[in-house]
Design a protein around this motif. Structure first.
Motif, PDB file in Angstrom:
ATOM      1  N   ALA A  73     -45.870 -41.268  -6.284  1.00  0.00           N
ATOM      2  CA  ALA A  73     -46.715 -41.228  -5.087  1.00  0.00           C
ATOM      3  C   ALA A  73     -46.538 -39.892  -4.387  1.00  0.00           C
ATOM      4  N   ASN A  74     -47.643 -39.355  -3.872  1.00  0.00           N
ATOM      5  CA  ASN A  74     -47.633 -38.149  -3.054  1.00  0.00           C
ATOM      6  C   ASN A  74     -48.403 -38.460  -1.778  1.00  0.00           C
ATOM      7  N   PRO A  75     -47.801 -39.158  -0.826  1.00  0.00           N
ATOM      8  CA  PRO A  75     -48.556 -39.594   0.342  1.00  0.00           C
ATOM      9  C   PRO A  75     -48.988 -38.474   1.269  1.00  0.00           C
ATOM     10  N   SER A  76     -48.291 -37.329   1.228  1.00  0.00           N
ATOM     11  CA  SER A  76     -48.693 -36.240   2.128  1.00  0.00           C
ATOM     12  C   SER A  76     -48.400 -34.903   1.477  1.00  0.00           C
ATOM     13  N   VAL A  77     -49.448 -34.090   1.346  1.00  0.00           N
ATOM     14  CA  VAL A  77     -49.304 -32.745   0.818  1.00  0.00           C
ATOM     15  C   VAL A  77     -50.061 -31.817   1.761  1.00  0.00           C
ATOM     16  N   PHE A  78     -49.314 -30.961   2.466  1.00  0.00           N
ATOM     17  CA  PHE A  78     -49.918 -30.072   3.438  1.00  0.00           C
ATOM     18  C   PHE A  78     -50.089 -28.682   2.835  1.00  0.00           C
ATOM     19  N   GLY A  79     -51.277 -28.127   2.961  1.00  0.00           N
ATOM     20  CA  GLY A  79     -51.527 -26.789   2.457  1.00  0.00           C
ATOM     21  C   GLY A  79     -52.194 -26.768   1.110  1.00  0.00           C
ATOM     22  N   TYR A  80     -52.341 -27.922   0.427  1.00  0.00           N
ATOM     23  CA  TYR A  80     -52.946 -27.957  -0.898  1.00  0.00           C
ATOM     24  C   TYR A  80     -54.143 -28.910  -0.974  1.00  0.00           C
ATOM     25  N   GLY A  81     -54.515 -29.513   0.145  1.00  0.00           N
ATOM     26  CA  GLY A  81     -55.729 -30.301   0.193  1.00  0.00           C
ATOM     27  C   GLY A  81     -55.682 -31.633  -0.512  1.00  0.00           C
ATOM     28  N   GLN A  82     -54.488 -32.193  -0.811  1.00  0.00           N
ATOM     29  CA  GLN A  82     -54.380 -33.489  -1.481  1.00  0.00           C
ATOM     30  C   GLN A  82     -53.683 -34.478  -0.553  1.00  0.00           C
ATOM     31  N   THR A  83     -54.241 -35.670  -0.438  1.00  0.00           N
ATOM     32  CA  THR A  83     -53.640 -36.698   0.401  1.00  0.00           C
ATOM     33  C   THR A  83     -53.757 -38.051  -0.270  1.00  0.00           C
ATOM     34  N   GLN A  84     -52.827 -38.955   0.097  1.00  0.00           N
ATOM     35  CA  GLN A  84     -52.871 -40.354  -0.330  1.00  0.00           C
ATOM     36  C   GLN A  84     -53.096 -40.505  -1.826  1.00  0.00           C
ATOM     37  N   LYS A  85     -52.127 -40.081  -2.614  1.00  0.00           N
ATOM     38  CA  LYS A  85     -52.263 -40.136  -4.062  1.00  0.00           C
ATOM     39  C   LYS A  85     -51.167 -41.001  -4.661  1.00  0.00           C
ATOM     40  N   LEU A  86     -51.567 -42.050  -5.385  1.00  0.00           N
ATOM     41  CA  LEU A  86     -50.641 -42.945  -6.052  1.00  0.00           C
ATOM     42  C   LEU A  86     -51.073 -43.076  -7.507  1.00  0.00           C
ATOM     43  N   VAL A  87     -50.168 -42.820  -8.435  1.00  0.00           N
ATOM     44  CA  VAL A  87     -50.492 -42.846  -9.865  1.00  0.00           C
ATOM     45  C   VAL A  87     -49.513 -43.786 -10.566  1.00  0.00           C
ATOM     46  N   ARG A  88     -50.062 -44.766 -11.289  1.00  0.00           N
ATOM     47  CA  ARG A  88     -49.226 -45.649 -12.103  1.00  0.00           C
ATOM     48  C   ARG A  88     -48.856 -44.922 -13.388  1.00  0.00           C
ATOM     49  N   LEU A  89     -47.626 -45.079 -13.812  1.00  0.00           N
ATOM     50  CA  LEU A  89     -47.165 -44.427 -15.038  1.00  0.00           C
ATOM     51  C   LEU A  89     -47.173 -45.404 -16.214  1.00  0.00           C
ATOM     52  N   ASP A  90     -46.235 -46.341 -16.250  1.00  0.00           N
ATOM     53  CA  ASP A  90     -46.106 -47.244 -17.403  1.00  0.00           C
ATOM     54  C   ASP A  90     -46.017 -48.691 -16.945  1.00  0.00           C
TER      55      ASP A  90
END
Length: 790
Positions: free
Chosen positions: A183-200
């Motif tokens: 999960a990457n709930p907050s990324v400042f300066g790169y324009g990405q927010t609220q990201k959750l990725v299932r792996l396996d």
């Protein structure tokens, strides 16, 4: 009577001319003399007695005793007769056997040539390893949190972000299942927010006895000797020799010889003693000897009871790439390929399937067949690994494919040799322009974007220079039909400096894209304990630029138990890093600061685990393999050891979680008895455990707290009862003596107990009550014994 019966203590003294024997019986067709004698074989006296018969000039031994001689059958079987309900075998005329009767010692003396004996067959293959118990239902959750912030530079703005990762695992008697995600709930300066990725997401079942593994869900295909590993979702069924770590799948060595007397055989490989084995007289064969990998010389030293030695030597080559004769290995994969792993949660498209099968044909030959297919290509291939004497292993294979490009072929050829002083490996793959394989198509499914391999080759070699160090060389070449290729070469030299450390020099060169040359020289050293460091210089030349700098680093990993670790790094080009990590019983915590190229940054991380097993929930460090939940009777502060290393102390509930137990390998879990309270007794202090992959095992050290008492007894005049008086506890057989000052130590008195004191002329009774809150040893009394005389 047709048959005469003679029973006499002198036995066959006259017939054999050897002195008195023990008994004689009747025999058919002729007078027979019987005796019971001791047996001496090739100078060694056997512990049992045998039955011996005499008819005229012929001597017979009872059939049961004859079978124990272990003679090699030659020609026709010796004649047999029945005497008194027992069957006898004639000893005269047997090749390699001489016999006589020693009347003075009452022995049948046999001298048998070693070549006439069956000899000894022994196997040194390791026995079965400790099998894991099927786990009870349980589970755990691992989590990891990461934060980063930098100050930025004139060319790039500052940035801050936080991310996390986790996995949930549930296990039981029918296997284990997991779900993992990032999960990457907050990324400042790169324009990405609220990201959750299932792996396996998958379920795994291991059958230890048959060494088979089934995985349903997300998996990675098993490529065999020439395929690609591809992520997919589906079903995987395969052999898994790692489920039994002691199982040896490759052919083992054998050596034999001839022992004239019972002897001891010592086996050596490259002057390293492997084992010792007693053998009997005659030929012997020592089979299935675990050896070091590669080529060498094996020696057997045969030493008999008189100290005489003979040495047998032969070269050997142990190839772990081969399978033992008759042993097979397979892998079956079927499912839907997965794309953009770690970027998308469920990008599944198309289908794929593959089947790999290997079998050991002989000690020198293993064959492998593989078939594969997906939406773009079908392929089939055959390869072989062959041991060429003691020279090395030759690998050859051919693959044919039919795909969207057309019909293509690939050829594989390689040779490897591993030895104590000099080893090397060569392997090359040639592919036609239309050759294709499963997994070659890119993430976008664009076949044309995938470069077409023309040739892939590599060569490695290593040379031991003894006290002068070691030298290694590696070369790799990759060519494409429609894309520029590249070559890479690395040369390295290392030499030990004894207790100070070791020196390393490395040179690498790549030609193609990019053209680059790199040189590194460094020295690694120990600082005491688990701390170490290194110092060196690295220079990189690429694209006309030259970059060189010195490096110094010092680090110490956190201990197995609780404690700190650190890392320091400094370079002459201005880069510097410092970090510290603390490992507790329930997690790991780290912080780092760094400076490079005019910017400063700080990083922090927290990781840990939460689990459930045996009705108990707990916090722990991240559980990366399997774990153990240790219970010590609710007692806090007891030291727990794993393989003789202290890993922690029990908490307030008397529990400790060992967060890393290697699956399928036996670990010794123990407690330090000196850390157990004095008022407690334990039935055991150690236990060997092994576990299934990603499961937990409950380790219970039953502990019983005791409430003891030091009691003082006096007589009616107030004087201590005499030494030797006894204290009895009602319902127990034990008796406790009274010592000086009328004192007696009585154990295990928690609850209510009636005590009786017996002294010359005096008997008295008292009642003692001790509760769980009382101290380990209570001082009670004095008790006055004014009872009546008994």
């Amino acid at each position: 009577m047709r048959h005469a019966l003679r029973i006499a203590a002198v036995g066959m003294a006259l017939a054999l001319g050897s002195g008195p024997m023990l008994a004689a019986e009747s025999a058919p067709e002729a007078e027979s003399e019987l005796a019971t004698l001791a047996l001496r074989l090739n100078g060694a006296l056997r512990p049992d007695v045998v039955y011996v018969a005499r008819q005229g000039s012929r001597t017979y031994l009872d059939e049961a005793s004859f079978a124990t001689l272990d003679l090699v059958p030659r020609g026709t079987a010796p004649p047999r007769i029945d005497i008194g309900g027992r069957r006898y075998v004639e000893l005269d005329g047997i090749a390699g056997l001489a016999h006589r009767v020693d009347g003075a010692r009452q022995e049948l003396v046999l001298e048998i040539e070693p070549t006439a004996l069956g000899g000894t067959q022994a196997s040194l293959a390791p026995g079965a390893s400790l099998r894991p118990r099927r786990p009870d239902w349980g589970g755990f959750l691992n989590y990891s949190l990461f934060g980063y912030a930098d100050r930025g530079t004139e060319l790039a703005p500052s940035s801050q972000y936080a991310s996390g990762a986790g996995e949930a695992v549930v296990f039981g008697p029918y296997g284990s299942g997991l779900v993992s995600a990032v999960a990457n709930p907050s990324v400042f300066g790169y324009g990405q927010t609220q990201k959750l990725v299932r792996l396996d997401t998958n379920w795994r079942y291991d059958d230890v006895d048959t060494m088979r593994t089934v995985v349903a869900g997300d998996a990675i295909s098993l490529p065999g000797s020439w395929g690609r590993a591809v992520r997919y979702a589906g079903l995987q069924y395969s052999s898994n020799f790692s489920l039994q770590p002691s199982f040896i799948s490759y052919p083992l060595q054998s050596i034999g010889g001839l022992a004239s007397l019972p002897s001891t055989v010592d086996i050596y490989a490259n002057n390293v003693r492997l084992a010792s084995q007693p053998v009997q007289s005659g030929p012997f064969a020592i089979n299935n000897m675990p050896m070091i990998t590669g080529a060498g010389e094996m020696s057997v030293v045969v030493r008999n009871a008189f100290g005489q030695e003979q040495v047998i030597s032969q070269p050997f080559y142990v190839a772990r790439d081969l399978l033992a004769p008759g042993l097979s290995q397979f892998a079956f994969d079927l499912g839907v390929p997965r794309y953009n792993y770690g970027i998308r949660s469920a990008d599944y498209r198309g289908w794929l399937g593959s089947l790999v099968y290997r079998e050991g044909i002989s000690n020198e030959l293993t064959l492998e067949g593989r078939a594969e297919g997906d939406n773009h290509v079908r392929g089939i291939g055959l390869s072989a690994d062959a041991l060429l004497g003691n020279a090395g292993v030759l690998t050859a294979g051919a693959v044919a494919s039919i795909g969207e490009r057309g019909t293509g072929t690939r050829l594989i050829l390689g040779f490897s040799r591993q030895a104590q002083w000099f080893s090397f490996a060569l392997r090359s793959t040639w592919a036609s322009p239309d050759a294709q394989e499963v997994g070659e198509v890119g993430e976008l499914g664009d076949l044309l974007a995938a470069p077409r391999l023309k040739r892939l080759a590599y060569a490695t070699t290593s040379l031991s220079l003894g006290g002068g160090g070691s030298l290694a060389l590696a070369l790799a070449k990759r060519e494409y039909w429609d894309f520029p290729g590249f070559d890479v070469g690395t040369l390295s030299y290392s030499r030990s400096a004894g207790p100070l450390g070791f020196f390393t020099l490395a040179l690498s060169r790549s030609i193609g894209w990019p053209n680059q040359t790199q040189v590194y020289a460094g020295f690694s050293f120990l600082l005491g304990g688990s701390a170490s460091g290194s110092a060196g210089y690295q220079n990189t030349r690429s694209g006309g630029s030259n970059n060189g700098y010195g490096i110094v680093s010092v680090q110490q990993a956190p201990p197995v138990g609780e404690g700190y670790g650190y890392r320091l790094l400094a370079q002459t080009d201005g880069r510097a890093e410092a970090g510290v990590e603390y490992a507790s019983a329930i997690g790991r915590y780290g912080v780092e600061v760094a400076r490079a190229y005019g910017s400063e940054a700080v990083r922090g991380s927290i990781s840990g685990g939460v689990g459930f097993l045996g009705g108990s929930a707990f916090l722990a460090r991240p559980i990366t393999e399997s774990f153990g939940l240790v219970r010590v009777g609710g007692v806090a502060g007891v030291d727990v050891l794993q393989d003789n290393v202290v890993v922690g102390r029990t908490d307030a509930d008397g529990q400790l979680v060992i967060s890393r137990i290697p699956a399928y390998n036996a670990s010794k879990i123990s407690i330090d008895p000196l850390s157990v309270p004095i008022d407690a007794s334990v039935s055991k202090t150690r236990e060997w455990v092994t576990s299934y992959q990603r499961t937990g095992v409950l380790i219970d050290f039953a502990l019983r707290r005791e409430r003891n008492a030091l009691l003082r007894f006096v007589d009616g005049a107030g004087k201590p009862l005499p030494v030797g008086a006894m204290v009895e506890v009602e319902g127990r057989a034990e008796r406790y003596p009274i010592g000086f000052d009328g004192e007696a130590f009585v154990s295990n008195l928690e609850g209510s107990h009636r005590l009786r004191v017996r002294s010359p002329g005096v008997v008295c009774e008292i009642e003692v009550k001790l509760g769980a809150a009382d101290p380990a040893v209570s001082e009670l009394g004095p008790y006055s014994c004014k009872g009546s005389n008994s």
